[in-house]
Design an enzyme around this catalytic site. Structure first.
Site, PDB file in Angstrom:
ATOM      1  N   THR A   1       0.859  -1.179   0.000  1.00  0.00           N
ATOM      2  CA  THR A   1       0.000   0.000   0.000  1.00  0.00           C
ATOM      3  C   THR A   1       0.901   1.235   0.000  1.00  0.00           C
ATOM      4  O   THR A   1       2.027   1.190   0.480  1.00  0.00           O
ATOM      5  CB  THR A   1      -0.867   0.041   1.267  1.00  0.00           C
ATOM      6  OG1 THR A   1      -0.008  -0.076   2.401  1.00  0.00           O
ATOM      7  CG2 THR A   1      -1.872  -1.081   1.300  1.00  0.00           C
TER       8      THR A   1
ATOM      9  N   ARG B   1      -4.130   6.686  -0.545  1.00  0.00           N
ATOM     10  CA  ARG B   1      -4.540   5.284  -0.463  1.00  0.00           C
ATOM     11  C   ARG B   1      -4.417   4.684  -1.856  1.00  0.00           C
ATOM     12  O   ARG B   1      -5.058   5.133  -2.798  1.00  0.00           O
ATOM     13  CB  ARG B   1      -5.967   5.184   0.032  1.00  0.00           C
ATOM     14  CG  ARG B   1      -6.161   5.857   1.360  1.00  0.00           C
ATOM     15  CD  ARG B   1      -7.491   5.511   1.934  1.00  0.00           C
ATOM     16  NE  ARG B   1      -7.378   4.302   2.687  1.00  0.00           N
ATOM     17  CZ  ARG B   1      -7.035   4.253   3.984  1.00  0.00           C
ATOM     18  NH1 ARG B   1      -6.791   5.355   4.644  1.00  0.00           N
ATOM     19  NH2 ARG B   1      -6.954   3.109   4.610  1.00  0.00           N
TER      20      ARG B   1
HETATM   21  C1  LIG Z   1      -2.737  -2.731   5.025  1.00  0.00           C
HETATM   22  C2  LIG Z   1      -2.303  -4.029   4.490  1.00  0.00           C
HETATM   23  C3  LIG Z   1      -2.972  -4.616   3.416  1.00  0.00           C
HETATM   24  C4  LIG Z   1      -4.281  -4.116   2.859  1.00  0.00           C
HETATM   25  O1  LIG Z   1      -4.302  -2.861   2.391  1.00  0.00           O
HETATM   26  P1  LIG Z   1      -5.709  -2.123   2.099  1.00  0.00           P
HETATM   27  O2  LIG Z   1      -5.271  -0.886   1.452  1.00  0.00           O
HETATM   28  O3  LIG Z   1      -6.347  -1.932   3.431  1.00  0.00           O
HETATM   29  O4  LIG Z   1      -6.497  -3.007   1.214  1.00  0.00           O
HETATM   30  C5  LIG Z   1      -2.441  -5.778   2.891  1.00  0.00           C
HETATM   31  N1  LIG Z   1      -1.350  -6.341   3.422  1.00  0.00           N
HETATM   32  C6  LIG Z   1      -0.707  -5.828   4.482  1.00  0.00           C
HETATM   33  C7  LIG Z   1       0.508  -6.514   5.026  1.00  0.00           C
HETATM   34  C8  LIG Z   1      -1.177  -4.663   5.058  1.00  0.00           C
HETATM   35  O5  LIG Z   1      -0.548  -4.170   6.119  1.00  0.00           O
END
Ligand SMILES: *Cc1c(COP(=O)(O)O)cnc(C)c1O
Length: 434
Positions: free
Chosen positions: A229, A238
């Protein structure tokens, strides 16, 4: 305040949304935000999100689109891709995945067929992500999953993981976590994946900013595919990025993102990702990443000295896990709620080697992170203050009575005093937008 012009036009057009926006900005200004996956995006990032790029459709990839009118969007996407490649040292980058969960799904569907593919990853209650094969996520239903976990010392044991991989023979071996406070051994993961013929995937969502800033080792060249992300330690909008080394992998990933899973890319997000990558390549950001880790280490040392049980005994990165049941006989949720009452925002979290009372919605721990407060300029001295505020809040709950099964504060006047101190400390360190 940021976006004065935008906000005043919002006020005129939609006062309800305007008031909620101002309330949220105020909350973020007055509270101490310790959720390790959150941050404050810069003015540059926020400005880029609100431009005319939001109006443009462009299914496909640069120079291969299904719509006309791409002279600017093609340049934008190529620029952002180039910045991602340069910053992380990988030859291929996809910047269209809408967020972390869709990015991981894209990687899985790029390489695996549903109901045939095998994934090995960290279990959820030891710090893995839902998208790493949890039964409540489609990833846990569409693929065969084998989960590994931490040892009794709360660390990963690479020899045990290797033995499990040799036995299970995954198609994808996943490392990268939401709640693991220690350095990830990318080299060992890459070698194990190679040995068992798996694609190695590092989901570095949490630590992408630390990697970019040199505060955590890079997955390159050990790991085949890297997903993350862009809004956590990287401090962008985001969104998500998927990096890869092999042109065949890159091609499969591009096709999995579009047309496999998504329609048109969000160009305003891609623009903002581009801005955040430029910022993350700066000397300031290197200092920021180093300070994030320094602050987390101080917070964990301070809490340890006050008698708290820190998972794995400390941290190498931006987050710490505190087993508050072991430390203070309180469940994580009650502690997180008590902290919110004084304006300190964290999340309750499962911890490895927990008591047998731990459940996902009733865990033994809390998770604290330093990315947001470090963006605001908190340093060593402020971290000591934060640790003391946390400790006083927890003690004020611990010595309180139980009402209807819930432990309440011992002294409401103490709560109020701590809340005032939190607001004062936070407000004296404005984030970018204030
Ligand atoms: C935050 C996170 C995600 C998911 O990200 P979103 O933007 O909430 O869909 C996936 N993998 C890890 C390791 C994360 O920390």
């Amino acid at each position: 305040m940021l976006d004065q012009a935008i906000l005043s036009s919002l006020k005129e057009i939609d006062n309800e949304i305007f008031e909620l926006t101002v309330a949220e900005e105020t909350r973020q200004h007055e509270q101490i935000r310790l959720i390790p996956s959150e941050n404050y995006a810069s003015e540059g990032v926020r400005s880029a999100l609100g431009t005319g790029f939001t109006n443009k459709y462009g299914e496909g990839y640069p120079h291969r689109r299904y719509y006309q009118g791409q002279i600017n969007t093609d340049k934008l996407e190529i620029l952002t891709i180039d910045r991602a490649k340069k910053l992380f040292g990988y030859p291929y980058a996809n910047v269209q995945a809408l967020s972390g969960a869709p990015a991981n799904l894209a990687v899985y569907t790029a390489f695996l067929k549903p109901f045939e593919g095998k994934i090995m990853a960290m279990r959820l209650d030891h710090g893995g992500h839902l998208t790493h094969g949890s039964p409540v996520s489609v990833t846990g239903n569409w693929f065969e999953i084998s989960h590994y976990g931490c040892q009794e010392d709360d660390f990963l044991d690479m020899e045990k993981i290797r033995a499990q991989a040799l036995e299970f023979k995954p198609d994808i071996l996943v490392c990268g976590y939401t709640a693991y406070p220690r350095t990830i051994d990318f080299k060992a993961f890459g070698e194990i994946a190679k040995e068992v013929g798996a694609v190695s995937l590092a989901d570095v969502s949490h630590i992408a900013g630390l990697i970019a800033g040199g505060a955590h080792p890079s997955p390159f060249p050990h790991i085949d595919v890297v997903s993350f992300t862009t809004h956590k330690t990287l401090r962008g909008p985001r969104g998500a990025i998927i990096l890869s080394k092999d042109p065949e992998h890159a091609d499969k990933i591009d096709k999995a993102v579009f047309p496999g899973l998504q329609g048109g890319p969000h160009f305003n997000t891609i623009a903002a990702i581009g801005v955040s990558l430029k910022e993350a390549a700066s000397e300031d950001f290197r200092n920021y990443s180093a300070q994030v880790v320094k602050n987390a280490v101080i917070l964990s040392e301070e809490l340890k000295n006050k008698g708290y049980h820190i998972i794995s005994g400390g941290t190498d990165n931006h987050l710490i896990l505190v087993d508050v049941r072991k430390s203070s006989k309180l469940p994580g949720k009650r502690v997180a709620e008590a902290l919110e009452e004084v304006g300190i925002i964290c999340n309750f979290n499962t911890v490895p080697n927990a008591s047998d009372r731990q459940k996902p919605l009733f865990p033994d721990g809390i998770r604290l992170g330093t990315p947001s407060i470090t963006t605001r300029g908190f340093k060593e001295e402020e971290m000591k203050k934060v640790a003391a505020l946390i400790d006083r809040t927890i003690k004020n709950v611990k010595t309180g009575k139980i009402e209807k099964g819930i432990s309440v504060f011992a002294d409401e006047s103490v709560t109020k005093k701590i809340a005032d101190e939190v607001r004062e400390l936070a407000s004296s360190f404005p984030a970018f937008s204030w």
